[in-house]
Motif scaffolding. Sequence first.
Motif, PDB file in Angstrom:
ATOM      1  N   PHE A 112       0.784  -1.308   0.014  1.00  0.00           N
ATOM      2  CA  PHE A 112      -0.068   0.028  -0.118  1.00  0.00           C
ATOM      3  C   PHE A 112       0.775   1.311   0.002  1.00  0.00           C
ATOM      4  O   PHE A 112       0.633   2.273  -0.705  1.00  0.00           O
ATOM      5  N   HIS A 113       1.801   1.194   0.798  1.00  0.00           N
ATOM      6  CA  HIS A 113       2.793   2.396   0.856  1.00  0.00           C
ATOM      7  C   HIS A 113       3.645   2.526  -0.357  1.00  0.00           C
ATOM      8  O   HIS A 113       3.862   3.566  -0.751  1.00  0.00           O
ATOM      9  N   PHE A 151       4.106  -5.331   9.844  1.00  0.00           N
ATOM     10  CA  PHE A 151       3.148  -6.379  10.248  1.00  0.00           C
ATOM     11  C   PHE A 151       1.903  -5.912   9.233  1.00  0.00           C
ATOM     12  O   PHE A 151       1.051  -6.788   9.036  1.00  0.00           O
ATOM     13  N   ASP A 152       1.591  -4.510   9.141  1.00  0.00           N
ATOM     14  CA  ASP A 152       0.646  -4.372   8.190  1.00  0.00           C
ATOM     15  C   ASP A 152       0.769  -4.776   6.719  1.00  0.00           C
ATOM     16  O   ASP A 152      -0.392  -5.239   6.136  1.00  0.00           O
ATOM     17  N   GLY A 153       2.135  -4.659   6.259  1.00  0.00           N
ATOM     18  CA  GLY A 153       2.359  -5.104   5.045  1.00  0.00           C
ATOM     19  C   GLY A 153       1.973  -6.972   5.059  1.00  0.00           C
ATOM     20  O   GLY A 153       1.447  -7.387   3.885  1.00  0.00           O
ATOM     21  N   ASN A 156      -1.601  -7.474   4.573  1.00  0.00           N
ATOM     22  CA  ASN A 156      -2.215  -7.139   3.439  1.00  0.00           C
ATOM     23  C   ASN A 156      -1.668  -8.062   2.106  1.00  0.00           C
ATOM     24  O   ASN A 156      -2.529  -8.351   1.406  1.00  0.00           O
ATOM     25  N   ASN A 157      -0.299  -7.975   2.476  1.00  0.00           N
ATOM     26  CA  ASN A 157       0.117  -8.799   1.160  1.00  0.00           C
ATOM     27  C   ASN A 157       1.526  -9.774   1.820  1.00  0.00           C
ATOM     28  O   ASN A 157       2.510  -9.220   1.590  1.00  0.00           O
ATOM     29  N   TYR A 160       4.694 -10.531  -0.489  1.00  0.00           N
ATOM     30  CA  TYR A 160       5.397  -9.289  -0.904  1.00  0.00           C
ATOM     31  C   TYR A 160       6.306  -8.566   0.183  1.00  0.00           C
ATOM     32  O   TYR A 160       7.237  -8.394   0.399  1.00  0.00           O
ATOM     33  N   ALA A 161       5.650  -8.568   1.686  1.00  0.00           N
ATOM     34  CA  ALA A 161       6.418  -8.296   2.816  1.00  0.00           C
ATOM     35  C   ALA A 161       7.607  -9.257   2.978  1.00  0.00           C
ATOM     36  O   ALA A 161       8.663  -8.572   3.489  1.00  0.00           O
ATOM     37  N   LEU A 162       7.430 -10.198   2.974  1.00  0.00           N
ATOM     38  CA  LEU A 162       8.582 -11.318   3.178  1.00  0.00           C
ATOM     39  C   LEU A 162       9.523 -11.119   2.145  1.00  0.00           C
ATOM     40  O   LEU A 162      10.925 -11.320   2.334  1.00  0.00           O
TER      41      LEU A 162
END
Length: 526
Positions: A112-113, A151-153, A156-157, A160-162
Amino acid sequence: MEDNKTIIIYDSTLRDGAQAGGISYTLEDKLKIVERLDKFGVKFIEAGNPGSNIKDQEFFARVKKMKLKNATLIAFGSTRRVGIDVKDDPNIQSLIAADTEAVAIFGKSWDFHVKEVLKTTEDENLQMIYDTIKYLKSLGKYVVFDAEHFFDGYKNNRKYALETLKVAKEAGADSLDLCDTNGGTFPMDIYNITKEVVEMFPGTLIGIHCHNDTGMAVANSIMAVLAGARQVQGTINGYGERCGNADLITLIPNLQLKLGFKCVPDENIKHLTSLSRYVAEIANMIPNERAPYVGAYAFTHKAGMHIDAVKKNPASFEHINPEIVGNTRRIVLSEVAGRSTILDKIREIDPTVTKDSPVTKEIIDELKRLENEGYQFESAEASFEMLIRKKLGLYQPFFTLKEFKVLINEPAVEYSSSAIVKIAVDGVTAITAAEGDGPVHALDSALRKALEKFYPELKEVHLVDYKVRVLNAETATAAKVRVLIESTDGKDTWTTVGVSTDIVNASWIALVDSLEYKLCKEKVGK
């Protein structure tokens, strides 16, 4: 990587803490805090963003001259900007110019960011993370990767966060720090997600960075440690943007004393309370009196039954010995404290007094009468000591008030108020005048000016806190007020109280008690 019971404490008081409302460190302030944190034994001090302001650039130039024994300084900055080669990014060059052994780089882990804030693609963001860390590693830097909004990432996804962590690790990051930047994640989610990351990156130092927007920054940090994180970020007293960051002053003893982890040298835990108060004073913030471990009320007992139990065995109402963290036990004086507590305080001044002595009942009756009028001595033991001295006949006034006048200056140019005080000491009269920012400040200044001629030791005394409480608001402007004044002479701190329907008169009562308490200690002794 450190052994399994060692926690690397990563302090961000000088950066995250500086983002708190009401805090603005000077260059000298920052240097003093660095010195104290190093002495306390923290591993990393995140000292600021040299690319964001001139003050931080000057700080890094000055701090190079300090010889730190325990801590490593970290300069903080972001990944390269969108569409710019890392070598051409001025913020990256500022990081290099700071000349610290270690740097912290934050990068977006929430898609999102990436899309809404950076206005770029997911692939470009990954490349920004990789390029920046790879470049800094090529220069021999120790690199901490702050996975911002991790954690928000993740929620949400997850994929991608990992992926942002994988890219940072491939580029050579020395630690991967998971950030709960919005402070909205709950403890079990922190635990489960951190555990997955720890298992995914065996042998890699995993860190945790929590904000306190749901009041769980300390709990979340502990859950991350239990899940395998071994680097903990936070600030002294929890200072930080919005609701603040994880409070290291609470975290460190929880981890070290309760869970058996090693955060700082054991012999330094006793300096926890003084560290908390030292940083609060530099930050010009009023210490949280109810802070765990270090607050003035953390080991304070008021109810009679509690006091009785603590006297028999402190473990009955104390989870640790307060001296372990440099705090002290306080038995406060009030109408519910019990006769034995008040007697103990009386006997500190006159050991010959017993519970059956007539003066004991007189003091207890006077305490109840004054508390019925609105006085409160649990936070003003200096005033209670003065009351005891008067009842015991151990008090001689150090001066006599002839009169005082307070004037409001309208229009105010430099000072809003002025005061005239006329006193007598041993038959010698003194009249002084002073201006101040408000009537109480002017009155305090005028009184000190008069008394310092006779008692030079009062030059050491200054006010550190002033509180006013309206006691019966329903009577509007005729309401009675209680004034608490906290004073210090640089060695000891004490609080006095005054009550009146006139705020200036209530302040005068508390001021007089404060100065006479100091003089009693100097002239009479305890």
